[in-house]
Design a protein around this motif. Structure first.
Motif, PDB file in Angstrom:
ATOM      1  N   ASP A 255       0.180  -1.393  -0.655  1.00 14.33           N
ATOM      2  CA  ASP A 255      -0.284  -0.318   0.103  1.00 14.33           C
ATOM      3  C   ASP A 255       0.549   1.282  -0.409  1.00 14.33           C
ATOM      4  O   ASP A 255       0.199   2.060  -0.278  1.00 14.33           O
ATOM      5  CB  ASP A 255      -1.121   0.231   1.175  1.00 14.33           C
ATOM      6  N   GLU A 256       2.029   1.223   0.301  1.00 15.19           N
ATOM      7  CA  GLU A 256       2.698   2.068   0.547  1.00 15.19           C
ATOM      8  C   GLU A 256       2.059   3.590   1.248  1.00 15.19           C
ATOM      9  O   GLU A 256       2.343   4.517   0.982  1.00 15.19           O
ATOM     10  CB  GLU A 256       2.985   2.777  -0.506  1.00 15.19           C
ATOM     11  N   GLY A 257       1.774   3.380   2.657  1.00  9.74           N
ATOM     12  CA  GLY A 257       0.845   4.240   3.388  1.00  9.74           C
ATOM     13  C   GLY A 257       0.254   4.836   3.053  1.00  9.74           C
ATOM     14  O   GLY A 257      -1.048   6.001   3.125  1.00  9.74           O
ATOM     15  N   GLN A 258      -0.913   4.246   2.103  1.00 12.94           N
ATOM     16  CA  GLN A 258      -1.635   5.036   1.366  1.00 12.94           C
ATOM     17  C   GLN A 258      -3.527   4.302   2.297  1.00 12.94           C
ATOM     18  O   GLN A 258      -4.475   5.173   2.128  1.00 12.94           O
ATOM     19  CB  GLN A 258      -2.380   4.660   0.001  1.00 12.94           C
ATOM     20  N   THR A 259      -3.697   3.174   2.854  1.00 16.41           N
ATOM     21  CA  THR A 259      -4.728   2.752   3.114  1.00 16.41           C
ATOM     22  C   THR A 259      -3.967   2.583   4.841  1.00 16.41           C
ATOM     23  O   THR A 259      -3.300   2.597   4.758  1.00 16.41           O
ATOM     24  CB  THR A 259      -4.824   1.606   3.050  1.00 16.41           C
ATOM     25  N   SER A 260      -5.592   2.415   5.646  1.00 15.95           N
ATOM     26  CA  SER A 260      -5.508   2.083   6.842  1.00 15.95           C
ATOM     27  C   SER A 260      -5.011   0.947   7.693  1.00 15.95           C
ATOM     28  O   SER A 260      -5.131   0.319   8.356  1.00 15.95           O
ATOM     29  CB  SER A 260      -6.301   2.914   7.750  1.00 15.95           C
TER      30      SER A 260
END
Length: 67
Positions: free
Chosen positions: A27-32
């Motif tokens: 996800d590379e920090g895009q979702t939780s």
């Protein structure tokens, strides 16, 4: 039965650990999803510690160390 529950919780904790790693890379920090995996992992660890504590106090788990 208690030992089997502890082992299952430990395996679920390891699975949550690797799912969090997978979500972190994918996800590379895009979702939780990483935060959700961490929440599940902390909850499972708390349950594992609680079961181990309860097992020692109830006498179902016994330590055989000599000290």
């Amino acid at each position: 039965m208690l030992k089997a529950a502890i082992v299952l919780l430990l395996l679920a904790t390891v699975a949550s650990l690797f799912s969090g790693l997978f979500f972190l890379v994918k996800d590379e920090g895009q979702t939780s999803r990483v935060v959700n995996a961490l929440t599940v992992r902390v909850t499972l660890t708390g349950l594992t510690v609680a079961l181990i504590t309860w097992g020692f106090f109830s006498g179902q788990l016994v330590s055989h160390v000599t000290w």
